[in-house]
Design a protein around this motif. Structure first.
Motif, mmCIF file in Angstrom:
data_model
loop_
_atom_site.group_PDB
_atom_site.id
_atom_site.type_symbol
_atom_site.label_atom_id
_atom_site.label_comp_id
_atom_site.label_asym_id
_atom_site.label_seq_id
_atom_site.Cartn_x
_atom_site.Cartn_y
_atom_site.Cartn_z
ATOM 1 N N GLU A 178 0.818 -1.215 0.000
ATOM 2 C CA GLU A 178 0.000 0.000 0.000
ATOM 3 C C GLU A 178 0.855 1.269 0.000
ATOM 4 O O GLU A 178 0.417 2.322 0.467
ATOM 5 C CB GLU A 178 -0.963 0.005 1.187
ATOM 6 C CG GLU A 178 -1.982 -1.132 1.133
ATOM 7 C CD GLU A 178 -2.975 -1.097 2.281
ATOM 8 O OE1 GLU A 178 -2.748 -0.334 3.248
ATOM 9 O OE2 GLU A 178 -3.982 -1.833 2.221
ATOM 10 N N ALA A 179 2.064 1.177 -0.534
ATOM 11 C CA ALA A 179 2.950 2.345 -0.556
ATOM 12 C C ALA A 179 2.437 3.429 -1.491
ATOM 13 O O ALA A 179 2.668 4.618 -1.263
ATOM 14 C CB ALA A 179 4.360 1.924 -0.974
ATOM 15 N N TYR A 180 1.744 3.034 -2.564
ATOM 16 C CA TYR A 180 1.254 4.002 -3.538
ATOM 17 C C TYR A 180 -0.220 4.332 -3.346
ATOM 18 O O TYR A 180 -0.623 5.486 -3.485
ATOM 19 C CB TYR A 180 1.477 3.479 -4.956
ATOM 20 C CG TYR A 180 2.921 3.469 -5.395
ATOM 21 C CD1 TYR A 180 3.872 4.256 -4.749
ATOM 22 C CD2 TYR A 180 3.345 2.672 -6.453
ATOM 23 C CE1 TYR A 180 5.196 4.248 -5.146
ATOM 24 C CE2 TYR A 180 4.673 2.661 -6.861
ATOM 25 C CZ TYR A 180 5.592 3.453 -6.202
ATOM 26 O OH TYR A 180 6.899 3.447 -6.600
ATOM 27 N N SER A 181 -1.026 3.316 -3.069
ATOM 28 C CA SER A 181 -2.456 3.559 -2.882
ATOM 29 C C SER A 181 -3.117 2.307 -2.318
ATOM 30 O O SER A 181 -2.473 1.270 -2.158
ATOM 31 C CB SER A 181 -3.124 3.930 -4.217
ATOM 32 O OG SER A 181 -3.333 2.772 -5.016
ATOM 33 N N ARG A 182 -4.421 2.418 -2.048
ATOM 34 C CA ARG A 182 -5.222 1.271 -1.618
ATOM 35 C C ARG A 182 -6.340 0.983 -2.620
ATOM 36 O O ARG A 182 -7.295 0.272 -2.300
ATOM 37 C CB ARG A 182 -5.834 1.546 -0.243
ATOM 38 C CG ARG A 182 -4.808 1.724 0.867
ATOM 39 C CD ARG A 182 -5.498 1.950 2.201
ATOM 40 N NE ARG A 182 -4.541 2.085 3.287
ATOM 41 C CZ ARG A 182 -4.887 2.301 4.554
ATOM 42 N NH1 ARG A 182 -6.178 2.414 4.875
ATOM 43 N NH2 ARG A 182 -3.963 2.408 5.490
ATOM 44 N N LYS A 183 -6.206 1.509 -3.814
ATOM 45 C CA LYS A 183 -7.317 1.415 -4.758
ATOM 46 C C LYS A 183 -7.549 -0.010 -5.261
ATOM 47 O O LYS A 183 -8.623 -0.310 -5.783
ATOM 48 C CB LYS A 183 -7.100 2.360 -5.934
ATOM 49 C CG LYS A 183 -5.877 2.077 -6.797
ATOM 50 C CD LYS A 183 -5.770 3.140 -7.887
ATOM 51 C CE LYS A 183 -4.568 2.938 -8.786
ATOM 52 N NZ LYS A 183 -4.481 3.998 -9.815
ATOM 53 N N TRP A 184 -6.546 -0.887 -5.128
ATOM 54 C CA TRP A 184 -6.743 -2.281 -5.509
ATOM 55 C C TRP A 184 -6.859 -3.175 -4.279
ATOM 56 O O TRP A 184 -6.650 -4.379 -4.366
ATOM 57 C CB TRP A 184 -5.571 -2.774 -6.361
ATOM 58 C CG TRP A 184 -5.541 -2.231 -7.752
ATOM 59 C CD1 TRP A 184 -6.480 -1.457 -8.362
ATOM 60 C CD2 TRP A 184 -4.505 -2.430 -8.712
ATOM 61 N NE1 TRP A 184 -6.106 -1.153 -9.634
ATOM 62 C CE2 TRP A 184 -4.891 -1.741 -9.884
ATOM 63 C CE3 TRP A 184 -3.295 -3.115 -8.705
ATOM 64 C CZ2 TRP A 184 -4.107 -1.721 -11.034
ATOM 65 C CZ3 TRP A 184 -2.509 -3.096 -9.842
ATOM 66 C CH2 TRP A 184 -2.910 -2.409 -10.998
ATOM 67 N N LYS A 185 -7.164 -2.607 -3.141
ATOM 68 C CA LYS A 185 -7.120 -3.338 -1.874
ATOM 69 C C LYS A 185 -7.928 -4.633 -1.957
ATOM 70 O O LYS A 185 -9.118 -4.631 -2.275
ATOM 71 C CB LYS A 185 -7.658 -2.466 -0.742
ATOM 72 C CG LYS A 185 -7.462 -3.075 0.646
ATOM 73 C CD LYS A 185 -7.883 -2.098 1.726
ATOM 74 C CE LYS A 185 -7.658 -2.676 3.114
ATOM 75 N NZ LYS A 185 -6.228 -2.934 3.383
ATOM 76 N N ARG A 186 -7.257 -5.741 -1.684
ATOM 77 C CA ARG A 186 -7.889 -7.054 -1.716
ATOM 78 C C ARG A 186 -7.041 -8.006 -0.875
ATOM 79 O O ARG A 186 -5.816 -7.973 -0.939
ATOM 80 C CB ARG A 186 -7.991 -7.556 -3.161
ATOM 81 C CG ARG A 186 -8.773 -8.850 -3.295
ATOM 82 C CD ARG A 186 -9.274 -9.080 -4.706
ATOM 83 N NE ARG A 186 -8.226 -9.030 -5.715
ATOM 84 C CZ ARG A 186 -8.398 -9.461 -6.965
ATOM 85 N NH1 ARG A 186 -9.563 -9.954 -7.343
ATOM 86 N NH2 ARG A 186 -7.419 -9.380 -7.838
ATOM 87 N N THR A 187 -7.693 -8.830 -0.071
ATOM 88 C CA THR A 187 -6.964 -9.743 0.801
ATOM 89 C C THR A 187 -6.450 -10.939 0.018
ATOM 90 O O THR A 187 -6.933 -11.257 -1.074
ATOM 91 C CB THR A 187 -7.865 -10.247 1.941
ATOM 92 O OG1 THR A 187 -8.924 -11.032 1.384
ATOM 93 C CG2 THR A 187 -8.446 -9.076 2.722
ATOM 94 N N ARG A 188 -5.492 -11.624 0.608
ATOM 95 C CA ARG A 188 -4.922 -12.794 -0.051
ATOM 96 C C ARG A 188 -5.960 -13.904 -0.196
ATOM 97 O O ARG A 188 -5.899 -14.705 -1.129
ATOM 98 C CB ARG A 188 -3.722 -13.307 0.746
ATOM 99 C CG ARG A 188 -3.055 -14.524 0.119
ATOM 100 C CD ARG A 188 -1.835 -14.974 0.913
ATOM 101 N NE ARG A 188 -1.266 -16.183 0.343
ATOM 102 C CZ ARG A 188 -1.657 -17.414 0.647
ATOM 103 N NH1 ARG A 188 -2.624 -17.597 1.537
ATOM 104 N NH2 ARG A 188 -1.087 -18.466 0.076
ATOM 105 N N ASP A 189 -6.920 -13.961 0.712
ATOM 106 C CA ASP A 189 -7.940 -15.012 0.666
ATOM 107 C C ASP A 189 -8.798 -14.948 -0.585
ATOM 108 O O ASP A 189 -9.441 -15.930 -0.952
ATOM 109 C CB ASP A 189 -8.854 -14.916 1.896
ATOM 110 C CG ASP A 189 -8.097 -15.178 3.182
ATOM 111 O OD1 ASP A 189 -7.048 -15.844 3.103
ATOM 112 O OD2 ASP A 189 -8.542 -14.716 4.244
ATOM 113 N N SER A 190 -8.808 -13.792 -1.246
ATOM 114 C CA SER A 190 -9.627 -13.649 -2.450
ATOM 115 C C SER A 190 -8.818 -13.897 -3.712
ATOM 116 O O SER A 190 -9.111 -13.353 -4.768
ATOM 117 C CB SER A 190 -10.244 -12.247 -2.509
ATOM 118 O OG SER A 190 -9.234 -11.251 -2.478
#
Length: 430
Positions: free
Chosen positions: A406-418
């Motif tokens: 998340e150094a650049y953004s959280r716009k693709w935020k998704r957990t490893r479980d997905s």
């Protein structure tokens, strides 16, 4: 404007991974580079000179993957500063004519630290903090958690003592020979096979080439061939302190065993480099294709270089990561065509690039997939016990521990479980 830092409310600020303590609240309204903020308690020590910068820890190896990654970092840095008169390209290193003249050697295994004093009139006049800031950001996108930022003004110190650093700086002036004596002896037949303990191959005369290595029996893809520390090989295993050769494709009995001298580029560029550096004209299958096939290969090589440079651009990775991932997918296709599915270290590095792009924008799902693919490619090139192989394997399981998460953004935020079940073209670029 406050006349005294002590009179205003203070906060703890983290910049580029460095905790800068007791920053006044009014200072937060300004844009500071990573190395311009000092806490009130450190102002007195600033008069004596404050150093800041980053260390490479652990240091890079002499292995192929580390050499290629460092080469890309150096090339990008040169390109970024090509019009900057304060950046000087010396025979063996890049010299930044600011502050205490921090340097970047062309041989990555020699590098330990990039730093300078960031206090005082010389530092201010030459804007050395800006150079340290930019080079740090570029290095972090390439080497991730190996980049250890530090700032004496915040009680942060490097991983190495100054005697180690000064010794490494002195080594910049001397370039290592490209061909090690033991390897030259092996090719000339002066080192007996029984002394080297090389079971899978033997020394034989190769028509038109002199003596070379020939497989004694069929060698499966991924097999470790040798681990003799003096021999020129694909990868340096820093944990075991020996070098290793692995077969990146299956080798039939009686086939000559070769090590790639390929540094990329078109056939004419490769031939010129080999002639200048090693004194021979290459007659490998890739360099002696029919004219039409050779032209097609040259076109692919040019495309590989262009895509590689685009993927390695950290600013594009930050502002347009979808395009960066799309280039990764395109490069995989071209590498597969050019190297017949045996691109080896290039594929390992490419999947790690895709991992970094994904994790920097918070996507643990795709990052985990890319790390797993990078791990599998590294096993073939470096073996299961290589420190880099083990590191990438751990990132596949816990991608969020990477320093770029998340150094650049959280716009693709998704957990490893997905994690998606497949990564086709659409999913790769999503």
């Amino acid at each position: 404007m406050h006349s005294s830092l002590e009179k205003s409310e203070h906060y703890v600020v983290n910049i580029l991974g460095i905790n800068i303590a007791h920053v006044p609240s009014w200072a937060l309204n300004y844009q500071f580079t990573a190395f311009r903020i000092f806490s009130p308690g450190k102002l007195q020590s600033a008069a004596m000179g404050i150093d800041a910068g980053f260390d490479m820890y652990p240091p890079l190896s002499k292995g192929l993957v580390d050499r290629q990654n460092w080469g890309r970092f150096i090339d990008f840095t040169k390109e970024h500063y090509k019009d900057d008169t304060q950046v000087e390209i010396k025979p063996n290193y890049i010299n930044i004519k600011a502050g205490e003249h921090p340097k970047l050697p062309f041989e990555g295994h020699k590098f330990l630290r990039f730093s300078s004093k960031v206090s005082g009139s010389t530092a201010a006049d030459t804007k050395v903090d800006s150079y340290i800031d930019t080079v740090t950001r570029i290095a972090q996108t390439r080497f991730g958690s190996r980049i250890r930022c530090w700032h004496e003004g915040a009680d942060e110190f490097g991983a190495y003592n100054w005697s180690e650093v000064n010794e490494s700086l002195r080594s910049y002036e001397q370039m290592n020979l490209r061909l090690r004596p033991a390897f030259a002896q092996l090719l000339s037949g002066t080192d007996p096979i029984e002394e080297l303990g090389i079971a899978p191959f033997e020394i034989k005369h190769i028509l038109g080439k002199g003596k070379g290595l020939v497989a004694r029996f069929n060698i499966s893809k991924g097999t470790r061939i040798i681990f003799v520390c003096q021999m020129l090989t694909i990868n340096w295993n820093s944990a075991e302190e020996h070098e290793t050769i692995h077969a990146i494709r299956s080798i039939e009995r009686g086939t000559e065993i070769t090590i790639s001298y390929d540094h990329g580029g078109t056939s004419s560029e490769r031939q010129a480099l080999l002639k200048e550096s090693f004194g021979f004209s290459c007659t490998c299958s890739g360099c002696t294709l029919p004219p039409s096939s050779l032209q097609a290969s040259d076109n692919r090589r040019t495309q590989i270089q262009n895509l590689d440079e685009a993927i390695g651009d950290p600013f594009r990775m930050m502002s347009n990561p979808q395009e960066s991932l799309r280039d990764c997918y395109s490069l995989i296709q071209v590498l597969d065509q050019e190297f017949d599915g045996c691109a080896g270290a290039l594929i390992a590095r490419l999947y790690y690039d895709a991992f970094q792009i994904s994790i920097a924008h918070g996507d643990q799902a795709r990052a985990s997939i890319f790390a797993e693919r990078a791990y599998k490619a590294r096993v073939i090139c470096e073996g299961e016990d290589s420190p880099e192989t083990l590191r990438v394997k751990s990132l596949a399981l816990k991608p969020a521990v990477h320093s770029s998460f998340e150094a650049y953004s959280r716009k693709w935020k998704r957990t490893r479980d997905s994690v998606p079940k497949g990564l086709d073209t659409v999913e790769f670029n999503k």
